[in-house]
Design a protein around this motif. Structure first.
Motif, mmCIF file in Angstrom:
data_model
loop_
_atom_site.group_PDB
_atom_site.id
_atom_site.type_symbol
_atom_site.label_atom_id
_atom_site.label_comp_id
_atom_site.label_asym_id
_atom_site.label_seq_id
_atom_site.Cartn_x
_atom_site.Cartn_y
_atom_site.Cartn_z
ATOM 1 N N GLN A 14 32.587 33.910 41.303
ATOM 2 C CA GLN A 14 33.639 34.648 40.612
ATOM 3 C C GLN A 14 34.507 35.381 41.632
ATOM 4 O OE1 GLN A 14 34.159 34.531 37.395
ATOM 5 N NE2 GLN A 14 32.272 33.586 36.739
ATOM 6 N N ASN A 30 36.728 39.539 31.418
ATOM 7 C CA ASN A 30 37.497 39.665 32.647
ATOM 8 C C ASN A 30 38.465 40.840 32.692
ATOM 9 O OD1 ASN A 30 38.333 37.705 30.700
ATOM 10 N ND2 ASN A 30 40.062 37.173 31.957
ATOM 11 N N SER A 88 38.714 37.888 37.842
ATOM 12 C CA SER A 88 39.948 37.115 37.747
ATOM 13 C C SER A 88 39.823 36.136 36.587
ATOM 14 C CB SER A 88 40.208 36.346 39.039
ATOM 15 O OG SER A 88 40.361 37.253 40.098
ATOM 16 N N PHE A 89 38.606 35.620 36.397
ATOM 17 C CA PHE A 89 38.292 34.772 35.261
ATOM 18 C C PHE A 89 36.795 34.863 35.029
ATOM 19 C CE2 PHE A 89 36.448 30.896 33.567
ATOM 20 C CZ PHE A 89 37.149 30.782 32.373
ATOM 21 N N ASN A 137 34.849 35.757 28.790
ATOM 22 C CA ASN A 137 36.000 36.606 28.471
ATOM 23 C C ASN A 137 35.755 38.081 28.769
ATOM 24 O OD1 ASN A 137 38.673 36.820 27.718
ATOM 25 N ND2 ASN A 137 38.184 37.268 25.593
#
Length: 125
Positions: A31, A58, A51-52, A56
């Protein structure tokens, strides 16, 4: 779907320096993160966000800021309360509540080591 419950208050360093370090038990990950400064009533917090992330977790959701404003206007409702936060993500709301209201808070999110490690990291910084 498995859900993990943990208390970020156990992730904060005690005044004598004991406590969980964000570096302890560092989790290997592919990540990428971004650290962003977010303004909350009476404070600014540096929050590391994915960032991702496939689950979800993030980014801080806009509703977080609206909810915090509402809580500040209803401060007396927080006195002596125990709080559970569902879908903690970055831990930003829990950190704000801990710093502003000194509430006993438990967070929850997916049972995902990377999310838990990121919340621990954010509690440290």
């Amino acid at each position: 779907m498995d859900i993990a419950l943990f208390s970020p208050s156990s992730l904060f360093v005690d005044s004598d320096g004991d406590g969980t370090s964000a570096e302890e038990g560092n989790i290997e990950s592919n990540q990428n993160f971004e650290e962003r400064r977010h303004r909350f009533p009476g404070m600014e917090l540096l929050i590391r966000e994915f960032s991702f992330h496939q689950l979800n977790a993030n980014l801080l959701w806009p509703g977080t800021f609206a909810f915090i404003e509402w809580l500040v206007h209803h401060r007396s409702w927080m006195d002596g309360r125990k709080v559970i936060e569902l879908g903690s993500g970055t831990g930003a709301l829990a950190i704000f509540l801990h710093k502003s209201f000194q509430v006993d808070i438990t967070t929850s999110d997916y049972d995902d080591a990377e999310i838990e490690e990121n919340i621990a990291y954010n509690c440290q910084i």
